[in-house]
Design a protein around this motif. Sequence first.
Motif, PDB file in Angstrom:
ATOM      1  N   ARG A  56      13.018  46.103  24.875  1.00  0.00           N
ATOM      2  CA  ARG A  56      11.813  46.107  24.051  1.00  0.00           C
ATOM      3  C   ARG A  56      11.272  44.688  23.846  1.00  0.00           C
ATOM      4  O   ARG A  56      10.086  44.488  23.690  1.00  0.00           O
ATOM      5  CB  ARG A  56      12.096  46.757  22.701  1.00  0.00           C
ATOM      6  CG  ARG A  56      12.254  48.267  22.803  1.00  0.00           C
ATOM      7  CD  ARG A  56      12.261  48.910  21.449  1.00  0.00           C
ATOM      8  NE  ARG A  56      12.498  50.296  21.257  1.00  0.00           N
ATOM      9  CZ  ARG A  56      12.825  51.229  22.109  1.00  0.00           C
ATOM     10  NH1 ARG A  56      12.978  50.946  23.329  1.00  0.00           N
ATOM     11  NH2 ARG A  56      13.002  52.489  21.761  1.00  0.00           N
ATOM     12  N   VAL A  57      12.146  43.705  23.823  1.00  0.00           N
ATOM     13  CA  VAL A  57      11.694  42.324  23.644  1.00  0.00           C
ATOM     14  C   VAL A  57      11.754  41.530  24.948  1.00  0.00           C
ATOM     15  O   VAL A  57      11.299  40.395  24.992  1.00  0.00           O
ATOM     16  CB  VAL A  57      12.506  41.589  22.546  1.00  0.00           C
ATOM     17  CG1 VAL A  57      12.212  42.173  21.179  1.00  0.00           C
ATOM     18  CG2 VAL A  57      13.983  41.605  22.841  1.00  0.00           C
ATOM     19  N   HIS A  58      12.315  42.130  26.019  1.00  0.00           N
ATOM     20  CA  HIS A  58      12.401  41.477  27.344  1.00  0.00           C
ATOM     21  C   HIS A  58      12.902  40.044  27.217  1.00  0.00           C
ATOM     22  O   HIS A  58      12.230  39.101  27.604  1.00  0.00           O
ATOM     23  CB  HIS A  58      11.049  41.492  28.056  1.00  0.00           C
ATOM     24  CG  HIS A  58      10.484  42.857  28.194  1.00  0.00           C
ATOM     25  ND1 HIS A  58      11.012  43.781  29.052  1.00  0.00           N
ATOM     26  CD2 HIS A  58       9.451  43.463  27.572  1.00  0.00           C
ATOM     27  CE1 HIS A  58      10.321  44.905  28.967  1.00  0.00           C
ATOM     28  NE2 HIS A  58       9.369  44.745  28.077  1.00  0.00           N
ATOM     29  N   ASN A  59      14.088  39.905  26.647  1.00  0.00           N
ATOM     30  CA  ASN A  59      14.563  38.569  26.325  1.00  0.00           C
ATOM     31  C   ASN A  59      15.975  38.340  26.869  1.00  0.00           C
ATOM     32  O   ASN A  59      16.909  39.014  26.443  1.00  0.00           O
ATOM     33  CB  ASN A  59      14.554  38.398  24.805  1.00  0.00           C
ATOM     34  CG  ASN A  59      14.716  36.962  24.378  1.00  0.00           C
ATOM     35  OD1 ASN A  59      15.253  36.143  25.111  1.00  0.00           O
ATOM     36  ND2 ASN A  59      14.258  36.660  23.176  1.00  0.00           N
ATOM     37  N   PRO A  60      16.145  37.376  27.786  1.00  0.00           N
ATOM     38  CA  PRO A  60      17.482  37.104  28.301  1.00  0.00           C
ATOM     39  C   PRO A  60      18.389  36.423  27.281  1.00  0.00           C
ATOM     40  O   PRO A  60      19.604  36.362  27.460  1.00  0.00           O
ATOM     41  CB  PRO A  60      17.213  36.161  29.479  1.00  0.00           C
ATOM     42  CG  PRO A  60      15.969  35.448  29.087  1.00  0.00           C
ATOM     43  CD  PRO A  60      15.143  36.481  28.356  1.00  0.00           C
ATOM     44  N   ASN A  61      17.797  35.924  26.193  1.00  0.00           N
ATOM     45  CA  ASN A  61      18.570  35.215  25.172  1.00  0.00           C
ATOM     46  C   ASN A  61      19.349  36.152  24.266  1.00  0.00           C
ATOM     47  O   ASN A  61      20.368  35.779  23.710  1.00  0.00           O
ATOM     48  CB  ASN A  61      17.648  34.347  24.318  1.00  0.00           C
ATOM     49  CG  ASN A  61      16.982  33.276  25.147  1.00  0.00           C
ATOM     50  OD1 ASN A  61      17.655  32.429  25.700  1.00  0.00           O
ATOM     51  ND2 ASN A  61      15.668  33.329  25.247  1.00  0.00           N
ATOM     52  N   GLY A  62      18.850  37.362  24.063  1.00  0.00           N
ATOM     53  CA  GLY A  62      19.487  38.300  23.148  1.00  0.00           C
ATOM     54  C   GLY A  62      18.458  39.127  22.419  1.00  0.00           C
ATOM     55  O   GLY A  62      17.390  39.427  22.952  1.00  0.00           O
ATOM     56  N   ASN A  63      18.743  39.451  21.187  1.00  0.00           N
ATOM     57  CA  ASN A  63      17.902  40.384  20.430  1.00  0.00           C
ATOM     58  C   ASN A  63      16.604  39.784  19.902  1.00  0.00           C
ATOM     59  O   ASN A  63      15.838  40.449  19.245  1.00  0.00           O
ATOM     60  CB  ASN A  63      18.702  40.993  19.283  1.00  0.00           C
ATOM     61  CG  ASN A  63      19.129  39.961  18.263  1.00  0.00           C
ATOM     62  OD1 ASN A  63      18.668  38.821  18.273  1.00  0.00           O
ATOM     63  ND2 ASN A  63      20.030  40.356  17.373  1.00  0.00           N
TER      64      ASN A  63
END
Length: 191
Positions: free
Chosen positions: A129-136
Amino acid sequence: MVPAVRNRSALHKYFVDNYRTQAALLEPLYQDKHALMAAFGERTVAASNDAVSRRYMELFGDDQIMYRYVFKHFSPASAGANFPFISFATHTYDQFYFVGPTTFNYTHSDEDVAQIVSTAFTNFAKYRRVHNPNGNGTTTDLPIEWIPATNSQPSVNFVFETQPWMSYEFFHGRPYLNNVLNQIAGTFYAV
């Protein structure tokens, strides 16, 4: 058929100035080999990738999120006896760290890099949903935050190494290799 180079001295100067200098720092014993491999890799992969990424950002703007990376971690055991001329991470080298080693055993640093790679790319799916490789989206699961490229900073990229880092220059600031070669040698079309 390869077209004739109209200005060989300018092409040679560009090659020497931009690649051999870098090769002297990275691999002093094999400068010419490293310089040639880097020039070929940038011409065939990096320059076109950079041009497409920049064009995408121009067309779709900052509303789109693009995460770029360069994989620099190299394990000599991965090249093995079949490819003794390879002494740095080449195109698709990151696949060893997505699927695991097939012909060599991981070292401690390989394990560390594999953990970073698997965390980053698993997070793309895990936090879709956030398309984030960093996490939430509120904290990072990576050693450093992976910053997305933007229209104003299209060259920003995550550099995968044992200690990853963010680079603001794609391939040492040579993202327009096709255009430069086209201007000085007249042999390639700009992307």
